[in-house]
Enzyme design. Structure first.
Site, short mmCIF file in Angstrom:
data_model
loop_
_atom_site.label_atom_id
_atom_site.label_comp_id
_atom_site.label_asym_id
_atom_site.label_seq_id
_atom_site.Cartn_x
_atom_site.Cartn_y
_atom_site.Cartn_z
N HIS A 65 53.60 -73.28 -32.89
CA HIS A 65 52.34 -74.02 -32.91
C HIS A 65 52.45 -75.34 -33.66
O HIS A 65 51.49 -76.12 -33.70
CB HIS A 65 51.20 -73.14 -33.47
CG HIS A 65 51.22 -72.90 -34.94
ND1 HIS A 65 51.63 -71.71 -35.50
CD2 HIS A 65 50.88 -73.68 -35.97
CE1 HIS A 65 51.51 -71.77 -36.81
NE2 HIS A 65 51.07 -72.97 -37.12
N ASP A 110 55.53 -66.84 -32.11
CA ASP A 110 55.30 -68.16 -32.72
C ASP A 110 56.56 -68.65 -33.43
O ASP A 110 56.65 -68.62 -34.66
CB ASP A 110 54.12 -68.10 -33.68
CG ASP A 110 53.64 -69.48 -34.09
OD1 ASP A 110 53.84 -70.43 -33.32
OD2 ASP A 110 53.08 -69.61 -35.20
N SER A 204 52.21 -74.49 -42.33
CA SER A 204 52.71 -73.83 -41.12
C SER A 204 54.16 -74.19 -40.83
O SER A 204 54.60 -75.32 -41.02
CB SER A 204 51.87 -74.24 -39.91
OG SER A 204 50.69 -73.51 -39.85
#
Length: 258
Positions: A65, A110, A204
């Site tokens: 992502h 992910d 992230s």
């Protein structure tokens, strides 16, 4: 409100062409300048928006992502304002995603593997962190780090990376707060049950390092960050070892585990 560690800033990205958001370390302290040599800053023309982990001189692992257009990577960075002499900047040459990842499902597989446009050299502030030799054990003390928000609600981004220690928890702890996660997701659950320490917006893609090994990728969690009984969720790197090694060896058709 549950958010992927990058989704907290996604609306901002769409409105201001910033970048997908990640999360920052809440409840931590400034990292020692030499304790994050494998940490990669992923940035665009305006700001850092994700992190990654250098696993050898040519490859970086981060979250799927975190993918964006026209991003670059900085290695050897500590302060955004005061560059280290050995900082190196690279562009992505190739990006690899799990070919069996469910289309448009941000909760599935992910992980992204990036080949750099040229190798980096080891230096005082740059060194790779190898893939894990075994999966981590529940109860392990794990290290998180990043340039993400240091406050749980409002986005407060520091000039330097923050670090904190959290605990690896049983996977069952993360199921009640995040029922939307796929039952078969290959993830790790880590945090502090009473809250207070967590990755957050702009962290992230960064590493979860347990007992010195690269075990997880910052993936998912709650917002506000650092809530009690709502630990962070991390992509389990060990389960993707074979896929990563196959891609690096040139087998670009390799698939990820289901």
């Amino acid at each position: 409100m549950v958010l992927i560690r990058v989704l907290a800033n996604l609306l901002i990205l769409q409105l201001s062409y910033a970048q997908k958001s990640s999360e920052l370390v809440v409840g931590g302290d400034e990292c020692n300048i030499n304790e994050h040599r494998s940490l990669v800053a992923i940035f665009n023309s305006t700001e850092f928006f994700c992190s990654g982990t250098l696993i050898n001189q040519e490859w970086v692992v981060t979250a799927a992502h975190c993918d964006s257009t026209n991003f670059k990577m900085k290695l050897g960075v500590h302060s955004k304002k005061v560059p280290n002499e050995d900082e190196q900047t690279r562009n992505p040459k190739e990006k690899f995603f799990c070919p069996n990842k469910k289309k448009d499902d941000v909760l599935d597989k992910d992980i992204m593997l990036i080949k750099l446009d040229s190798p980096v050299s080891n230096s005082e502030h740059i060194a790779p962190l190898s893939l894990p030799s075994s999966p981590p054990s529940v109860g392990s003390v794990c290290h998180i780090m990043g340039w993400g928000s240091i406050t749980p609600i409002e986005k407060t981004l520091p000039d330097v990376p923050y670090c904190a220690n959290i605990n690896l928890l049983d996977d069952a702890v993360c199921r009640p707060p995040y029922p939307e996660l796929p039952a078969t997701s290959r993830t790790l659950c880590a945090g502090i049950l009473e809250g207070g320490k967590d990755t957050c917006v702009v962290d992230s893609g960064g590493p979860l390092i347990c007992n010195g090994q690269f075990q997880g990728i910052v993936f998912y969690g709650a917002h506000p960050c650092g809530q009690a009984l709502k630990p962070g969720v991390y992509t389990k790197v060990f389960d993707y070892n074979d896929w990563i090694q196959s891609i690096i060896a040139g087998n670009t058709a390799a698939t990820c585990p289901p």
